[in-house]
Design a protein around this motif. Structure first.
Motif, short mmCIF file in Angstrom:
data_model
loop_
_atom_site.label_atom_id
_atom_site.label_comp_id
_atom_site.label_asym_id
_atom_site.label_seq_id
_atom_site.Cartn_x
_atom_site.Cartn_y
_atom_site.Cartn_z
N SER A 1 0.98 26.03 27.82
CA SER A 1 0.31 24.98 27.03
C SER A 1 0.69 25.08 25.56
N LEU A 2 0.83 26.30 25.07
CA LEU A 2 1.23 26.49 23.67
C LEU A 2 2.67 26.04 23.45
N LYS B 1 -9.36 28.25 25.45
CA LYS B 1 -9.55 29.60 25.98
C LYS B 1 -8.82 30.63 25.12
N MET B 2 -7.63 30.27 24.67
CA MET B 2 -6.85 31.19 23.84
C MET B 2 -7.56 31.47 22.52
N LEU B 3 -8.19 30.45 21.95
CA LEU B 3 -8.92 30.66 20.70
C LEU B 3 -10.13 31.55 20.92
N LEU B 4 -10.78 31.42 22.07
CA LEU B 4 -11.90 32.30 22.39
C LEU B 4 -11.42 33.74 22.53
N LYS C 1 -17.69 29.54 19.82
CA LYS C 1 -17.70 28.11 20.10
C LYS C 1 -17.99 27.32 18.83
N ALA C 2 -18.88 27.85 17.99
CA ALA C 2 -19.22 27.16 16.74
C ALA C 2 -18.00 27.06 15.82
N LEU C 3 -17.25 28.15 15.70
CA LEU C 3 -16.07 28.13 14.85
C LEU C 3 -15.00 27.20 15.40
#
Length: 289
Positions: free
Chosen positions: A155-156, A175-178, A184-186
């Motif tokens: 995906s990237l 998911k990668m950012l998590l 979730k807020a950020l």
């Protein structure tokens, strides 16, 4: 024979791999709780996990450990621990728990300590996806490093190569950012500020240079482009490679006006300028979808 490793009384080293993993799970859980509750025991827990990572570093000859070496070295260092989050610790637990059994037995006795606490009343504590004072700037930097380490993710790659994204791609990118330590807020804040998750991530990793060149290839075909036109297109490619997207207004700012004071209108015919703006819009749209 019943395994006694989990009781903290192994007879000769830590022969039980399952118990090694469980003890590591417990260590990480305590660290997560310390992050959530701002506990005073955090420095000691951090030192224990860093010591484990340091012991793993010494086993680089083992293929399973070598495959995770970049991450292991990060955990062993101090920078990774700056504003560490619960999701980051959870990622470390998942990636390292199966490796701790590979530490030589003699080192395990040094790395681990027995946990002998007096248990009070049991309480269920939720571990939400929260950060410990992590601001957006630090989140961006951590995400940028994580994404570079996972540059081969499909995906990237689609995002960097200017390919249209699917809903599944956007889910995978989130998911990668998590996994990179974002809450979730950020992530929601980043999505709102950038007008889309794809645009936010593209701003961190940039557009693949070859993809940028292909997007503007028609302006250089046939060998008829002037030196100023070639330089102008190259500046656009550099901007896209660095920032992922580019607003049309940038064409009328430095360094583009350094080529010609009128920006693109002094270098290309009006019809070509319209095409350039359209290509920039198309590149942006492919990161939004």
């Amino acid at each position: 024979m019943t395994c006694r490793c989990w009781l903290g009384r192994p007879a000769a080293g830590w022969a039980c791999a399952a118990c090694s993993a469980k003890r590591f799970d417990l260590l990480v859980l305590r660290t997560q709780l310390s992050v959530l509750q701002a506990g005073t025991g955090f420095p000691g827990l951090k030192d224990k996990i860093q010591a484990i990572a340091g012991a793993l570093e010494e086993q680089i000859a083992i293929p399973l450990i070598k495959a995770e070496m970049a991450f292991i070295q990060a955990v062993a260092g101090d920078e990774w621990w700056e504003d560490v989050t619960v999701p980051m610790l959870e990622s470390a637990r998942r990636r390292l728990r199966a490796l701790v059994k590979l530490i030589p037995k003699g080192q395990k006795k040094i790395v681990y300590t027995d946990f002998e606490d007096d248990l009070g009343e049991l309480t269920t504590i939720e571990l939400p996806q929260v950060t410990a004072g992590l601001n957006m700037a630090k989140f961006k930097e951590k995400a940028r490093v994580f994404l570079r380490e996972h540059d081969s993710h499909l995906s990237l790659q689609r995002l960097r190569r200017n390919q249209a994204l699917t809903p599944t791609d956007l889910q995978e990118l989130e998911k990668m950012l998590l996994q990179a330590g974002g809450s979730k807020a950020l992530i929601d804040e980043a999505r709102e500020q950038s007008h889309g998750l794809g645009l936010f991530i593209r701003s961190l990793v940039g557009l693949d240079r070859e993809a940028a060149m292909q997007a503007f290839g028609e302006f250089l075909q046939g060998g008829k482009a002037s030196p100023d036109q070639i330089e102008f297109i190259d500046l656009i490619v550099q901007e896209l490679t660095r920032n992922g997207v580019m607003e049309a207004g940038r064409l009328f700012e430095s360094p583009f006006t350094d080529v010609n004071a009128q920006g693109p209108l002094g270098v290309f015919p009006p019809a070509k300028v319209t095409q350039i703006v359209q290509v920039l819009d198309d590149i942006k749209e492919r990161a939004v979808a």
